[in-house]
Design a protein around this motif. Structure first.
Motif, PDB file in Angstrom:
ATOM      1  N   PRO A  44      62.704 -10.283   9.098  1.00  0.00           N
ATOM      2  CA  PRO A  44      63.110  -9.178   8.345  1.00  0.00           C
ATOM      3  C   PRO A  44      64.202  -9.599   7.273  1.00  0.00           C
ATOM      4  CG  PRO A  44      63.585  -8.547  10.454  1.00  0.00           C
ATOM      5  CD  PRO A  44      62.826  -9.872  10.302  1.00  0.00           C
ATOM      6  N   LYS A 143      59.816 -11.309  16.926  1.00  0.00           N
ATOM      7  CA  LYS A 143      60.023 -10.395  16.496  1.00  0.00           C
ATOM      8  C   LYS A 143      61.190  -9.468  17.280  1.00  0.00           C
ATOM      9  CE  LYS A 143      55.690  -9.051  14.115  1.00  0.00           C
ATOM     10  NZ  LYS A 143      54.724  -8.380  14.100  1.00  0.00           N
ATOM     11  N   ARG A 174      66.861   0.862   3.566  1.00  0.00           N
ATOM     12  CA  ARG A 174      65.452   1.000   4.407  1.00  0.00           C
ATOM     13  C   ARG A 174      65.380  -0.444   4.961  1.00  0.00           C
ATOM     14  NH1 ARG A 174      60.181   3.102   3.780  1.00  0.00           N
ATOM     15  NH2 ARG A 174      61.179   4.289   2.248  1.00  0.00           N
ATOM     16  N   ASP A 175      65.824  -1.821   4.345  1.00  0.00           N
ATOM     17  CA  ASP A 175      65.680  -3.157   5.174  1.00  0.00           C
ATOM     18  C   ASP A 175      66.387  -2.989   6.491  1.00  0.00           C
ATOM     19  OD1 ASP A 175      64.164  -4.081   3.246  1.00  0.00           O
ATOM     20  OD2 ASP A 175      65.783  -5.156   2.043  1.00  0.00           O
ATOM     21  N   GLU A 178      64.487  -0.996   9.158  1.00  0.00           N
ATOM     22  CA  GLU A 178      63.318  -2.035   9.466  1.00  0.00           C
ATOM     23  C   GLU A 178      63.647  -2.987  10.497  1.00  0.00           C
ATOM     24  OE1 GLU A 178      61.127  -3.194   6.111  1.00  0.00           O
ATOM     25  OE2 GLU A 178      60.220  -1.099   5.677  1.00  0.00           O
ATOM     26  N   ALA A 233      62.370   6.734   5.208  1.00  0.00           N
ATOM     27  CA  ALA A 233      62.215   5.962   6.180  1.00  0.00           C
ATOM     28  C   ALA A 233      63.235   6.208   7.617  1.00  0.00           C
ATOM     29  CB  ALA A 233      62.753   4.352   6.016  1.00  0.00           C
ATOM     30  N   MET A 237      61.855   7.610  11.057  1.00  0.00           N
ATOM     31  CA  MET A 237      62.398   6.849  12.351  1.00  0.00           C
ATOM     32  C   MET A 237      62.485   7.863  13.283  1.00  0.00           C
ATOM     33  SD  MET A 237      65.463   4.358  12.638  1.00  0.00           S
ATOM     34  CE  MET A 237      66.459   5.954  11.915  1.00  0.00           C
TER      35      MET A 237
END
Length: 307
Positions: A44, A143, A174-175, A178, A233, A237
């Protein structure tokens, strides 16, 4: 011509690395008949963090982390000495101690860490028949390692240039949400409050100030959150939030690297009309069962809220 045509049509699915010097990004893919591409797993991006939007920097951080004893990829795969950023699964001598080892069952593959077209990723190639379970285990391990590296970069920015001491807001997008990976646990806390005749909006502003800074007794630091583009987001969450509730305070807590309680904690607190403080919590990077986390963090929030 037929050979060149086959090479062009299959270069995304097979590769044989010829070292091109440097860090491995200049290696040449010369054969379509070596190993089948099993899966490509993207790392990511975290554009809000310093250097987080540079793919080569992300690859370098991941490569460095693979030598860390806590890295799942590092435990499962062995680095190939004459091939930069290439790793072989499973590590030899094989000791079935990781999910990747357990799923491999005698098969082998190699993984290449690189940054083509500005994207950091791990490509898994099967040297021998590699089971779907082994591919899934290797991808999952990568991951998880990515999430650990992301939390470290997140924490580095959190503490940069003394911004904890100045109680300034911490920008999250948002990044970031994630990249932090899957939460270790989620819970809610409730604290009764005495507004002292003040409006809930004024109390919320005061809470954002008193909850910011370093809390040595509690073993973490806290800063108010400034969401850039991740409001939706953020709500997802936490499993969905009531946007019509009273004034809210968003907080980010970061513990020292390696702390077993958590690495990063996010809090969404709301002051209700009944003079109470309800908070939703999401914890990342907990290394053991943290049954007492809800009590400890709820008590901390109540303590700073009453200042």
């Amino acid at each position: 011509l037929r050979l060149l045509s086959a090479l062009v049509s299959t270069r995304e699915a097979h590769e044989l690395l010829v070292p091109g010097g440097g860090g491995g990004h200049a290696d040449v893919d010369v054969s379509p008949f070596s190993c089948e591409l099993l899966e490509t797993v993207a790392a990511p991006a975290f554009a809000a963090r310093r250097g987080g939007d540079d793919a080569e920097a992300r690859v370098a951080r991941l490569e460095n982390f693979f030598s860390d004893e806590s890295s799942l990829i590092g435990k499962s795969a062995a680095a190939v000495r004459n091939r930069p950023r290439v790793f072989v699964f499973p590590r030899k001598p094989k000791a079935a101690a990781t999910p990747c080892d357990a799923a491999a069952a005698g098969s082998e593959c190699y993984a290449r860490l690189w940054a083509p077209d500005g994207k950091a990723e791990l490509r898994l190639f099967g040297c021998r028949p590699f089971s779907d379970a082994a591919v899934a285990a290797a991808a999952a391990a990568f991951k998880i390692d990515c999430a650990v590296v992301a939390r470290r970069l997140f924490a580095s920015d959190f503490f940069a240039r003394g911004r904890v001491e100045t109680c300034s807001g911490f920008r999250i997008d948002r990044d970031d949400l994630e990249a932090l990976g899957a939460p270790s646990m989620t819970f809610t806390t409730h604290v009764g409050m005495d507004f002292g005749g003040r409006d809930a909006t004024v109390v919320a502003a005061g809470l954002a100030r008193t909850a910011a800074g370093g809390f040595r007794r509690d073993g973490f630091s806290s800063r108010p959150v400034s969401l850039v583009d991740g409001a939706e987001a953020w709500s997802e969450m936490f499993g969905g939030l009531d946007e019509t509730a009273g004034p809210r305070v968003r907080l980010c807590l970061v513990a020292p690297d390696g702390d077993p309680k958590f690495g990063v904690a996010l809090c969404d607190a709301r002051l209700g009309a009944r003079r109470d403080l309800d908070a939703n919590w999401v914890l990342f990077g907990a290394k053991r069962d943290t049954a007492g986390a809800s009590r400890a963090l709820g008590a901390w929030l109540g303590r700073v809220g009453k200042r």
